[in-house]
Design a protein around this motif. Structure first.
Motif, short mmCIF file in Angstrom:
data_model
loop_
_atom_site.label_atom_id
_atom_site.label_comp_id
_atom_site.label_asym_id
_atom_site.label_seq_id
_atom_site.Cartn_x
_atom_site.Cartn_y
_atom_site.Cartn_z
N UNK A 499 0.84 -1.20 0.00
CA UNK A 499 0.00 0.00 0.00
C UNK A 499 0.87 1.25 0.00
N UNK A 502 2.61 1.90 -3.19
CA UNK A 502 1.75 2.44 -4.24
C UNK A 502 1.70 3.97 -4.11
N UNK A 503 1.48 4.44 -2.89
CA UNK A 503 1.44 5.90 -2.70
C UNK A 503 2.80 6.53 -3.01
N UNK A 506 3.11 6.70 -6.81
CA UNK A 506 2.26 7.52 -7.68
C UNK A 506 2.18 8.99 -7.27
N UNK A 507 2.21 9.26 -5.94
CA UNK A 507 2.05 10.67 -5.55
C UNK A 507 3.10 11.58 -6.21
N UNK A 510 2.02 12.32 -9.73
CA UNK A 510 0.91 13.28 -9.79
C UNK A 510 1.46 14.69 -9.63
N UNK A 526 5.34 16.77 -1.31
CA UNK A 526 4.34 15.74 -1.03
C UNK A 526 4.81 14.80 0.08
N UNK A 528 4.89 15.19 3.17
CA UNK A 528 3.94 15.20 4.28
C UNK A 528 2.78 14.24 4.00
N UNK A 529 2.33 14.24 2.75
CA UNK A 529 1.22 13.36 2.39
C UNK A 529 1.63 11.89 2.52
N UNK A 532 1.76 10.94 6.02
CA UNK A 532 0.45 10.82 6.65
C UNK A 532 -0.16 9.45 6.37
N UNK A 533 0.14 8.90 5.23
CA UNK A 533 -0.36 7.56 4.93
C UNK A 533 0.27 6.56 5.88
N UNK A 536 -1.04 6.95 9.53
CA UNK A 536 -2.40 6.42 9.61
C UNK A 536 -2.37 4.90 9.71
#
Lengths: 541, 369
Positions: A499, A502-503, A506-507, A510, A526, A528-529, A532-533, A536
């Motif tokens: 998982x 994948x982020x 791809x992030x 993008x 990105x 931080x994003x 965050x994954x 979480x």
């Protein structure tokens, strides 16, 4: 008219003619069997003193014998208990020598192994065997022996006594043997590796005829409790054993005989059995002679109707039993339901810790779970199943489970498909445990017993007895459940990893595409994003 | 004859398209920059969200919308692919290069953006269409061409290397391919006062040979079966920019009838797009009643034809003009069908000399009433 000649043959002679049944089938098997028998004797010798064994085996080339076979000299040294000098000639020069009236878990239970090796060597090369041993006393005894095959007697060719300055203790056996090492090599190496696995406290060294050194170092110095000697359990005796016991017993009445020669038979049980089998009768003053079910045994033999203490008729003398009476006795022993089950003090299982240490040492798996079952019995013989399942790490994927079978700490290398463990493993519904044979999985099964239920004298596989099958299956289920937990947990972790990847994949793309599309210079941050994954996900777990 | 001229439509449209792509990019960029997972909201294309709008006489997408979020593990890959497709389209449009769906699929690999298969990449292009409300041809992604146009229309190219060059579409007797260069050109001038769209190549050639374009002062369009999107778009432009009527001639069977209907009212597949329909276009034949009136040689309708007629009977697009229901009923009554070529039983020129004028006249009369 055909003529038949009958002649008596000695035990040595018998095994010489039938060497197949002891495992000396062919030149490659013979060399393997010889090494194995002697190493096992050495392990037993060290374990009996609870000393971590140090065993050195050397096989050296002596010359060509035939097109496929060579002459080798086999030397096995150990640091075991040693043999008292008076027993040495018989221990190595007389087949079937040894006391059979006491039972405990041993590796070589036939009293055959070492002698068979020496016998085979002598037959093929006509060379004597050399045995040197000391129990740690002031002297070392050294014998040069041969076996008189027809008479089953040791021939002492030479005897030396040396001063034991360094307080050496142990046994050295050396003799020549004909065989085919090239073919036997892989089995011999398997044997050492697996022996190292199930004897993690032993140092094993093997030098092969090419001078290659194989060393298996111990991973622990902890050792299992040595087995205690026990008497045979009443359920496990046969007429022959009964006759021998009667022959050697000093006891003149059945009560003492039963109490002293059988496992877990006490005063009350002995009395109960005698009444049950009609060897003795119990009578009440008021009610006369009583049937077995009318007796209350809770405070000795009492009449269940009036509570009167019963009188038993005089105990018989075992020595005076007729042959028919002995057969009857044996049948009653098997029929009587109230003998206590054998206890396991005569067994010396490895224990979960040692089994774990051995498997980790030799297989280096990613995950391992072991289970020791409670003692169980079959036909009056106690046994314990120890089982381990190992996953991943150095274990290769083979398309089927790798099975390691052990009995009384010796590896079983032949006839896997006939073994009860193999059958249980293959009959198992693995899908229920989300396990499949193409996973890198090794299963280790160890049975220990005073009488391992081998199917053949060659001691290669365990017979499919229901009691044994049940224990193996239960142990297998227990460890498989734990493996399933491990696998599903790991799958979860893997899924999360995938998982995240994948982020992480791809992030940034993008960001890249949108920067170009929006006509901006600098890509947005990105990190931080992505973090965050991660955060979480760890919370979710 | 009046000279009609429309200019600047294409240039203006190009700016709009690049604007909408940039808007999409900026939206994603800003969301990322402010530290939130970017999302794209677009109308849902699921069948229960496709409705027929009788006012604009075409299928449209309903209220329901879907949101693609880069936060969702299942969305992040298609989201990235969509962002890539937008960027790629922007490059195509900017550099005025054209591409095909197949080409898009392979081009992605140059950007290390792989699609599982052609279908996956086609879906992403449709997503891009839905998200921006523009058709893929607007982003210079074209299918293979097969339809053609012929007649007195002078166009002015806008494609690189041809800017300002003009071409009269009657200059080549086979007709001119309706491809990217043609659809992106401005209409410079024409004397035509109508468009005649024809289903089949044979009849298209016959019409050119028989000078239909001169005799009837028309621009001829070959749809070559079901009209491709860019041809539908081209017909609409002819109608809207030149302000001339469009007549459609197809075979006399349910399939031909539907070719006309898709030009008029569009398809459910393109419900997310506008400007592909020509609601005022007129289906002029071959009608079921023509089969009766002209005593045309026919074939029986087979089961598939009958089934199709029943479907069309219920189709919302066929509920407006009573002509449609009347013709469907006639088809079902006579259980026969006829091809355009059936007129050849009366000689090669009959269709041009007799049938066509009658039908054009018929419709004009009808319109005037």
């Amino acid at each position: 008219m055909a003529q038949a000649t009958f002649q008596e043959i000695s035990a040595s002679d018998f095994f010489y003619r039938n060497r197949d049944i002891a495992g000396f089938t062919n030149p490659s098997r013979a060399i393997f069997a010889a090494i194995r028998e002697l190493v096992e004797n050495s392990l037993d010798a060290a374990e009996s003193l609870k000393i971590p064994p140090d065993i050195y085996v050397r096989l050296s080339f002596e010359g060509e014998a035939s097109r496929d076979t060579q002459i080798y000299k086999l030397r096995v040294e150990d640091n075991g208990c040693g043999i008292q000098p008076r027993f040495i000639p018989s221990a190595f020069g007389q087949v079937l020598y040894g006391s059979k009236y006491k039972l405990k878990q041993m590796r070589g239970t036939f009293g055959l192994g070492g002698k068979m090796a020496v016998l085979y060597g002598q037959i093929m090369t006509h060379q004597p065997a050399y045995v040197t041993s000391s129990t740690g006393s002031a002297k070392i005894y050294s014998f040069k022996l041969m076996i008189d095959i027809q008479r089953n007697r040791p021939l002492i060719l030479d005897r030396k006594v040396l001063i034991n300055k360094e307080q050496w203790r142990g046994t050295i056996v050396e003799f020549t043997i004909e065989g085919d090492y090239l073919r036997a090599r892989s089995k011999i190496l398997d044997y050492f590796k697996q022996t190292a696995m199930v004897n993690p406290y032993a140092n094993l060294t093997f030098v092969d005829p090419k001078g290659r050194l194989y060393k298996f170092n111990r991973g622990t110095i902890n050792m299992p409790e040595p087995p205690k000697e026990t008497d045979p359990h009443p359920y496990g005796v046969d007429v022959e054993l009964l006759q021998r016991l009667i022959h050697i017993t000093p006891h003149k009445n059945m009560q003492e005989f039963l109490k002293n020669h059988f496992h877990r038979v006490g005063d009350i049980t002995a009395q109960k059995f005698q009444v049950f089998s009609g060897l003795t009768t119990a009578s009440c003053k008021k009610h006369g002679k009583l049937a077995y079910q009318d007796i209350n045994w809770s405070r000795g033999p009492n009449c269940s109707r009036c509570g009167e203490v019963l009188t038993l008729s005089a105990y018989k003398n075992p020595k005076k039993l007729s042959h028919q009476e002995i057969v009857k006795l044996m049948q009653h022993l098997k029929k009587f339901k109230e003998f206590l089950p054998p206890d396991a003090s005569c067994l010396s299982p490895l224990g979960e810790e040692l089994l774990k240490a051995g498997i980790i040492k030799e297989l280096n798996p990613e995950y391992l779970v072991v289970k020791q079952r409670k003692p169980s019995t079959y036909a009056g013989h106690p046994f314990i199943i120890e089982l381990g399942i190992a996953y991943g790490g150095d274990i290769p994927k083979k398309g089927s489970f790798i099975i390691y079978r052990f009995a009384n700490k010796i590896p079983l290398l032949y006839d896997e498909a006939s073994d009860v463990s193999y059958r249980v493993i293959n009959a198992m519904n693995w899908r229920r445990y989300k396990v499949s044979p193409d996973m890198p999985i090794a299963i280790v099964v160890h049975i220990c017993s005073t009488k391992v239920p081998y199917k053949t004298v060659g001691k290669e596989f365990i017979a499919d007895r229901p009691e044994v099958r049940k224990e193996v299956a239960n142990a297998l289920r227990e460890v498989s459940r734990q493996l399933q937990h491990f696998l599903s947990k790991r799958e979860h972790v893997d899924r999360e990893k995938r998982r995240l990847s994948v982020f992480a994949k791809y992030l940034p793309r993008i960001a890249e595409f949108s920067t170009t599309l929006a006509g901006k210079e600098k890509q947005p941050d990105i990190q931080k994003l992505i973090k965050s994954v991660q955060k979480y996900d760890t919370e979710k777990k | 004859m009046t000279q009609k001229r429309s200019k600047g439509v294409i240039a203006e449209k190009k700016n709009e398209i690049m604007g909408s792509l940039k808007k999409l990019g900026t939206q994603i960029y800003d969301q990322l920059d402010s530290g939130v997972f970017p999302t794209i909201t677009m109308p849902s294309r699921s069948t229960d969200n496709i409705h027929y709008d009788p006012d604009i006489r075409q299928y449209v997408l309903g209220e329901r919308s879907v949101t693609r979020s880069a936060r969702n593990i299942r969305h992040v890959k298609p989201f990235t692919q969509l962002a890539w497709a937008a960027m790629f389209s922007n490059e195509l449009t900017f550099h005025r290069k054209t591409s095909t769906l197949r080409d898009v699929y392979y081009s992605a690999q140059a950007y290390n953006m792989t699609f599982k298969d052609q279908q996956e990449s086609n879906n992403i292009i449709t997503d891009l269409e839905t998200a921006t409300g523009r058709s893929r041809e607007d982003f210079n992604i074209f299918p293979e061409e097969r339809s053609a146009v012929f007649g007195d229309l002078t166009i002015e190219y806008t494609v690189p290397g041809y800017e300002g060059k003009t071409l009269n579409l009657s200059s080549h007797p086979d007709g001119v391919l309706i491809g990217p260069a043609l659809t992106s050109s401005e209409f410079a001038s024409t004397t035509a006062d109508k468009v005649i769209a024809i289903e089949k190549g044979g009849l298209f050639t016959r019409f050119i040979e028989e000078n239909v374009h001169k005799k009837h002062n028309s621009i001829l369009v070959l749809t070559a079966g079901q009209a491709p999107r860019q041809t539908r778009y081209f017909i609409r432009r002819l109608h809207d920019e030149l302000k001339i009527p469009v007549y459609i001639f197809t075979d006399g069977d349910p399939w031909g009838m539907h070719i006309a209907m898709v030009i008029i009212s569009g398809s459910a597949n393109a419900a997310h797009l506008r400007d592909l329909t020509t609601p005022d276009a007129i289906w002029s034949g071959v009608w079921a009643s023509d089969i009766v009136n002209y005593k045309l040689p026919t074939d029986p309708l087979d089961d598939v034809d009958i089934k199709r007629l029943h479907e069309l009977q219920r189709d919302p697009r066929y509920q407006g003009d009573p002509l449609w229901q009347k013709e469907i009923k006639t088809f079902l009554k006579i259980r026969r069908k006829a091809e355009q070529e059936a007129f050849s039983r009366y000689g090669l020129t009959y269709i041009v000399d007799e049938y066509l004028p009658a039908k054009l006249d018929d419709k004009n009369k009808g319109k005037k009433k």
